[in-house]
Design a protein around this motif. Structure first.
Motif, PDB file in Angstrom:
ATOM      1  N   UNK A 128       0.835  -1.212   0.000  1.00 28.47           N
ATOM      2  CA  UNK A 128       0.000   0.000   0.000  1.00 28.47           C
ATOM      3  C   UNK A 128       0.870   1.262   0.000  1.00 28.47           C
ATOM      4  N   UNK A 129       1.889   1.271   0.843  1.00 25.44           N
ATOM      5  CA  UNK A 129       2.747   2.469   0.895  1.00 25.44           C
ATOM      6  C   UNK A 129       3.447   2.687  -0.443  1.00 25.44           C
ATOM      7  N   UNK A 130       3.851   1.577  -1.073  1.00 21.79           N
ATOM      8  CA  UNK A 130       4.541   1.681  -2.372  1.00 21.79           C
ATOM      9  C   UNK A 130       3.625   2.304  -3.424  1.00 21.79           C
ATOM     10  N   UNK A 131       2.333   1.995  -3.345  1.00 24.50           N
ATOM     11  CA  UNK A 131       1.389   2.567  -4.313  1.00 24.50           C
ATOM     12  C   UNK A 131       1.119   4.040  -3.992  1.00 24.50           C
ATOM     13  N   UNK A 132       0.886   4.345  -2.720  1.00 21.28           N
ATOM     14  CA  UNK A 132       0.534   5.729  -2.354  1.00 21.28           C
ATOM     15  C   UNK A 132       1.702   6.687  -2.584  1.00 21.28           C
ATOM     16  N   UNK A 133       2.914   6.161  -2.515  1.00 17.65           N
ATOM     17  CA  UNK A 133       4.121   6.968  -2.795  1.00 17.65           C
ATOM     18  C   UNK A 133       4.092   7.509  -4.227  1.00 17.65           C
ATOM     19  N   UNK A 134       3.361   6.833  -5.100  1.00 24.53           N
ATOM     20  CA  UNK A 134       3.354   7.216  -6.526  1.00 24.53           C
ATOM     21  C   UNK A 134       2.408   8.380  -6.815  1.00 24.53           C
ATOM     22  N   UNK A 135       1.512   8.673  -5.854  1.00 22.45           N
ATOM     23  CA  UNK A 135       0.486   9.712  -6.080  1.00 22.45           C
ATOM     24  C   UNK A 135       1.044  11.095  -5.819  1.00 22.45           C
ATOM     25  N   UNK A 136       0.748  12.026  -6.705  1.00 20.90           N
ATOM     26  CA  UNK A 136       1.141  13.410  -6.404  1.00 20.90           C
ATOM     27  C   UNK A 136       0.031  14.078  -5.576  1.00 20.90           C
ATOM     28  N   UNK A 137       0.343  15.155  -4.851  1.00 20.00           N
ATOM     29  CA  UNK A 137      -0.699  15.845  -4.100  1.00 20.00           C
ATOM     30  C   UNK A 137      -1.862  16.221  -5.025  1.00 20.00           C
ATOM     31  N   UNK A 138      -3.056  15.994  -4.561  1.00 26.63           N
ATOM     32  CA  UNK A 138      -4.239  16.206  -5.404  1.00 26.63           C
ATOM     33  C   UNK A 138      -4.628  14.955  -6.180  1.00 26.63           C
ATOM     34  N   UNK A 139      -3.756  13.960  -6.150  1.00 27.24           N
ATOM     35  CA  UNK A 139      -4.028  12.711  -6.872  1.00 27.24           C
ATOM     36  C   UNK A 139      -5.068  11.862  -6.155  1.00 27.24           C
ATOM     37  N   UNK A 140      -5.733  11.011  -6.930  1.00 23.15           N
ATOM     38  CA  UNK A 140      -6.821  10.184  -6.407  1.00 23.15           C
ATOM     39  C   UNK A 140      -6.388   8.720  -6.321  1.00 23.15           C
ATOM     40  N   UNK A 141      -6.698   8.095  -5.209  1.00 18.09           N
ATOM     41  CA  UNK A 141      -6.465   6.662  -5.014  1.00 18.09           C
ATOM     42  C   UNK A 141      -7.845   6.020  -4.920  1.00 18.09           C
ATOM     43  N   UNK A 142      -8.119   5.067  -5.798  1.00 24.52           N
ATOM     44  CA  UNK A 142      -9.471   4.495  -5.890  1.00 24.52           C
ATOM     45  C   UNK A 142      -9.398   2.977  -5.730  1.00 24.52           C
TER      46      UNK A 142
END
Ligand SMILES: C[S@@+](CC[C@H](N)C(=O)[O-])C[C@H]1O[C@@H](n2cnc3c(N)ncnc32)[C@H](O)[C@@H]1O
Length: 194
Positions: A128-142
């Motif tokens: 999970x952390x590895x995936x969330x690290x890829x998101x930029x601020x304002x990015x959506x995780x679905x």
């Protein structure tokens, strides 16, 4: 009326091929309609789908994306992914990567994605952390498939509860939990200090 959705043109052929190969994990149209609307909120965006399956989610994401947006979709099941390639591979906005998402996530650039649809174990129940690290601020995780289903193995309910608790505990995410389709969370990544 609220449940009426106009599906992307390629969806019917993808679902027919999905049935032919006996793939039982394709996203449902209501999930797809939400994915499409969220993808459309990211003009020129960089999107990531973890778990392509046969492309039943990919086709909705592409339908929402503008011409400048780009989507990377990962799966280790090349037979399922071939269906997506057959129907969507000619679209220059999408790249398919065959391989284990748990390994591949670590190779992708940090804070580079505007939206992630995490639809398999890695990036959701693991990594999970590895995936969330890829998101930029304002990015959506679905994520979807969060409401109890009769076919869940006994230990799956507690895993979902733990996942939701982990997401809720993160100060860098703003969550909306939706009783929509199979049960969906949309989380927006907020920047440090927001
Ligand atoms: C729920 S299905 C994806 C459905 C698809 N996103 C859709 O919207 O129809 C999950 C997919 O994850 C893939 N998968 C499972 N474990 C994986 C892993 N470790 N790495 C990459 N793909 C994986 C499976 O092959 C399967 O196609």
């Amino acid at each position: 009326m609220l449940d009426e959705v106009v599906a992307p043109e390629a969806l019917a052929a993808i679902l027919a091929a999905t049935e032919r190969i006996g793939f039982a994990m394709a996203s449902e149209p209501l999930t797809g309609a939400l994915l499409r609307a969220l993808a459309a909120s990211k003009p020129g965006g960089r999107l990531l789908e973890i778990g392509t399956g046969t492309g039943a989610g990919t086709v909705w994401l592409l339908d929402g994306m503008d011409q400048a947006a780009r989507l990377t979709s990962i799966d280790r099941d090349e037979r399922a992914m071939q269906v997506a390639l057959d129907h969507l591979g000619a679209d220059p906005r999408v790249s398919f990567i065959a391989g284990d998402a748990g390994t591949l996530l670590a190779t992708l650039p940090e804070a580079a994605y505007d939206m992630i649809f995490a639809d398999t174990m890695p990036g959701k129940f693991t990594h999970l952390d590895e995936a969330l690290r890829l998101l930029r601020p304002g990015g959506l995780y679905v994520i979807d498939d969060l409401l109890p289903q009769p076919n869940w193995p006994e230990d799956h309910g507690p895993k979902v509860e733990q996942l939701v608790a982990r997401l809720r505990a993160r100060p860098d995410l703003v969550l909306a939990s939706l009783r929509w389709a199979s049960g969906i969370i949309v989380a927006t990544r907020v920047g440090a200090g927001s």
